[in-house]
Design an enzyme around this catalytic site. Structure first.
Site, PDB file in Angstrom:
ATOM      1  N   PHE A  38      20.305   2.293  -0.284  1.00 45.39           N
ATOM      2  CA  PHE A  38      21.744   2.067  -0.104  1.00 45.39           C
ATOM      3  C   PHE A  38      22.309   3.174   0.780  1.00 45.39           C
ATOM      4  O   PHE A  38      21.857   4.317   0.758  1.00 45.39           O
ATOM      5  CB  PHE A  38      22.459   2.084  -1.449  1.00 45.39           C
ATOM      6  CG  PHE A  38      22.363   0.791  -2.226  1.00 45.39           C
ATOM      7  CD1 PHE A  38      21.622  -0.288  -1.765  1.00 45.39           C
ATOM      8  CD2 PHE A  38      23.031   0.653  -3.435  1.00 45.39           C
ATOM      9  CE1 PHE A  38      21.545  -1.466  -2.485  1.00 45.39           C
ATOM     10  CE2 PHE A  38      22.965  -0.520  -4.166  1.00 45.39           C
ATOM     11  CZ  PHE A  38      22.219  -1.582  -3.693  1.00 45.39           C
ATOM     12  N   HIS A  72       8.749  -1.011   1.631  1.00 44.39           N
ATOM     13  CA  HIS A  72       9.814  -0.848   0.634  1.00 44.39           C
ATOM     14  C   HIS A  72       9.843  -2.098  -0.231  1.00 44.39           C
ATOM     15  O   HIS A  72       9.907  -2.000  -1.451  1.00 44.39           O
ATOM     16  CB  HIS A  72      11.151  -0.621   1.338  1.00 44.39           C
ATOM     17  CG  HIS A  72      12.264  -0.314   0.402  1.00 44.39           C
ATOM     18  ND1 HIS A  72      12.241   0.781  -0.441  1.00 44.39           N
ATOM     19  CD2 HIS A  72      13.443  -0.949   0.151  1.00 44.39           C
ATOM     20  CE1 HIS A  72      13.350   0.800  -1.161  1.00 44.39           C
ATOM     21  NE2 HIS A  72      14.091  -0.236  -0.826  1.00 44.39           N
ATOM     22  N   GLU A  97      13.028  -5.678   6.804  1.00 44.90           N
ATOM     23  CA  GLU A  97      11.865  -4.792   6.906  1.00 44.90           C
ATOM     24  C   GLU A  97      10.735  -5.463   7.687  1.00 44.90           C
ATOM     25  O   GLU A  97      10.049  -4.807   8.482  1.00 44.90           O
ATOM     26  CB  GLU A  97      11.374  -4.386   5.516  1.00 44.90           C
ATOM     27  CG  GLU A  97      10.291  -3.318   5.586  1.00 44.90           C
ATOM     28  CD  GLU A  97       9.908  -2.744   4.239  1.00 44.90           C
ATOM     29  OE1 GLU A  97       9.136  -1.767   4.217  1.00 44.90           O
ATOM     30  OE2 GLU A  97      10.361  -3.273   3.194  1.00 44.90           O
ATOM     31  N   CYS A 141      17.487   5.199  -2.648  1.00 45.48           N
ATOM     32  CA  CYS A 141      16.094   4.784  -2.846  1.00 45.48           C
ATOM     33  C   CYS A 141      15.134   5.415  -1.861  1.00 45.48           C
ATOM     34  O   CYS A 141      13.919   5.222  -1.970  1.00 45.48           O
ATOM     35  CB  CYS A 141      15.998   3.265  -2.771  1.00 45.48           C
ATOM     36  SG  CYS A 141      17.127   2.456  -3.914  1.00 45.48           S
ATOM     37  N   LYS A 201       5.975  -2.587  -5.475  1.00 48.07           N
ATOM     38  CA  LYS A 201       7.073  -2.827  -6.419  1.00 48.07           C
ATOM     39  C   LYS A 201       6.864  -4.140  -7.172  1.00 48.07           C
ATOM     40  O   LYS A 201       7.462  -4.341  -8.233  1.00 48.07           O
ATOM     41  CB  LYS A 201       8.414  -2.844  -5.685  1.00 48.07           C
ATOM     42  CG  LYS A 201       8.880  -1.475  -5.204  1.00 48.07           C
ATOM     43  CD  LYS A 201      10.233  -1.550  -4.510  1.00 48.07           C
ATOM     44  CE  LYS A 201      10.715  -0.185  -4.052  1.00 48.07           C
ATOM     45  NZ  LYS A 201       9.925   0.376  -2.955  1.00 48.07           N
ATOM     46  N   HIS A 220      11.278  -1.482  -9.140  1.00 50.31           N
ATOM     47  CA  HIS A 220      11.869  -0.548  -8.168  1.00 50.31           C
ATOM     48  C   HIS A 220      12.123   0.792  -8.838  1.00 50.31           C
ATOM     49  O   HIS A 220      13.074   0.942  -9.612  1.00 50.31           O
ATOM     50  CB  HIS A 220      13.169  -1.148  -7.642  1.00 50.31           C
ATOM     51  CG  HIS A 220      13.699  -0.471  -6.417  1.00 50.31           C
ATOM     52  ND1 HIS A 220      13.286   0.772  -6.010  1.00 50.31           N
ATOM     53  CD2 HIS A 220      14.646  -0.868  -5.507  1.00 50.31           C
ATOM     54  CE1 HIS A 220      13.929   1.113  -4.908  1.00 50.31           C
ATOM     55  NE2 HIS A 220      14.760   0.128  -4.589  1.00 50.31           N
TER      56      HIS A 220
END
Length: 413
Positions: free
Chosen positions: A399, A303, A314, A163, A335, A340
């Site tokens: 990831f 994010h 975060e 991502c 998002k 996403h």
């Protein structure tokens, strides 16, 4: 070369809330949400039946029909976004084709074509596998199709950093420019993972929201009632040049690519480091490269996926770099509007930062009704906000512990 200023001269976007940068931006600031029931396939037997699809998208309206038949959706979204960015930039490619490059970012390449073809093979045998199958699933072919269409002959690289791939594509483009390998680089991100096997796998991992009865309210970053992220799809593109090159051709400069960084948590394949130290280190490196103090950042596009662990980590990372909530800049998670977009998200979210600089508006975090007590920053809840800012940061965390931070700033000539 290392000191050369890098600027952004073209932008393109294909998203669940709009095709084209203006449509995308208008939807963000007006609180439009692109999440709905999955229509791409029958999801009635799956535990998760919602996603943010790119709707009303006819690829044949943007590209030759022969190319439509030869490309996976992630390639189509990338191609259309790149077309817009190149057109927006006004770049004349032919005289300097060898000095123009492409960097492509994607997380899962042509996974939807793989899944569909396997289903066809299982029911009909090898004759049901088309001759275009292999080039439709290879990640770098997205960049190849763009290069073929425009006669681009410079460096071409493809990144698979989950991502953070879109943000990493921007950083890699900057590295090519500053090393002298190119004068202009198209950074592109594209993603479409909407197929039953991927939805089922992420659902089994308990990563996805299961608000099937409330699709629009499903993606709620930093909210106490969040229950996972929502799959999105789309494409984004930026044309990045050295300032010298842009000025020499009379380009309209939209923003400065001021800072960029990449780090790895080195902690877990899917879970973030709980205190967000890898992400914090990434933000600090981006600030250092930009020659900026934290106080100079006026907005952060988080994010912010709407997962319990991710949002908290975060938040801690931002506070580690910028100070307590009262000292940190406004943060929002777009998002909540788009879902996403994975490999495309890093670029479309940088576009949101650039538009925030140019339009003096911060896009909101939608569906933030009951704040998580451990997520206590100013998340610009539910309504866009006017703000006069000169620098913004976009974070992408993936990831594998991947972290990307990109800083853009107003161009002052």
């Amino acid at each position: 070369m290392q000191d050369k200023k890098l600027v952004i001269t073209g932008m393109g976007a294909v998203t669940p809330v709009g095709i084209g940068v203006q449509a995308y931006w208008d939807s963000l600031v007006n609180g439009v949400c692109g999440v709905g029931r999955i229509t791409r396939f029958d999801a009635s037997g799956l535990p998760v039946q919602i996603a943010a699809e790119v709707r009303d998208f006819d690829p044949a309206a943007y590209m030759p029909k022969s190319l439509v038949r030869s490309t996976d959706p992630f390639m189509q979204y990338s191609y259309v976004a790149a077309e817009e960015a190149l057109r927006d930039s006004g770049l004349n490619i032919e005289p300097e084709a060898a000095r123009i490059g492409i960097v492509m970012g994607t997380a899962m390449d042509g996974i939807t074509t793989v899944a569909h073809t396997q289903e066809q093979f299982s029911t009909g045998g090898p004759r049901r596998v088309g001759p275009r199958f292999v080039p439709m699933v290879i990640g770098n072919v997205a960049a190849a199709q763009i290069a073929i269409a425009h006669g681009i002959h410079g460096p071409s690289l493809t990144l698979n950093t989950a991502c953070s791939a879109g943000g990493d594509a921007i950083m890699t483009a900057a590295m090519l420019l500053r090393s002298g390998e190119a004068d202009a680089v198209l950074a592109v991100g594209g993603e479409s993972i909407l197929c039953p096997v991927v939805v089922a796998g992420l659902a089994q991992a308990k990563a996805l929201s299961r608000r099937n009865d409330d699709p629009e309210g499903a993606c709620r970053p930093f909210d106490a009632d969040r229950d996972g992220f929502v799959i999105g799809e789309g494409g984004g593109a930026l044309l990045i040049e050295t300032e010298e090159h842009a000025l020499a051709r009379g380009a309209a400069i939209k923003a400065v690519l001021a800072g960029y960084a990449n780090t790895n948590d080195g902690y877990h394949v899917t879970a973030p480091e709980p205190n967000g130290q890898g992400a914090a280190a990434c933000m600090r490196r981006a600030l250092q490269r930009a020659g900026m103090e934290p106080s100079e950042i006026g907005y952060i596009n988080a994010h912010g996926t709407s997962t319990l662990l991710g949002d908290r980590a975060e938040t801690q990372a931002v506070k580690s770099v910028f100070g307590e909530a009262k000292d940190a800049p406004p943060v929002s998670a777009t998002k909540s509007s788009t879902g996403h977009l994975m490999g495309a998200g890093g670029i479309t979210e940088v576009i949101a930062c650039i538009q925030a600089l140019r339009e003096h508006i911060l896009p909101p975090t939608l569906h933030l009704e009951t704040p998580d007590p451990l997520c206590d920053l100013d998340y610009v809840p539910n309504q866009a906000r006017h703000a006069d800012i000169s620098a913004a940061m976009s974070n992408s965390l993936g990831f594998g512990g991947q972290n990307s931070s990109i800083i853009v700033s107003t161009y002052k000539g």
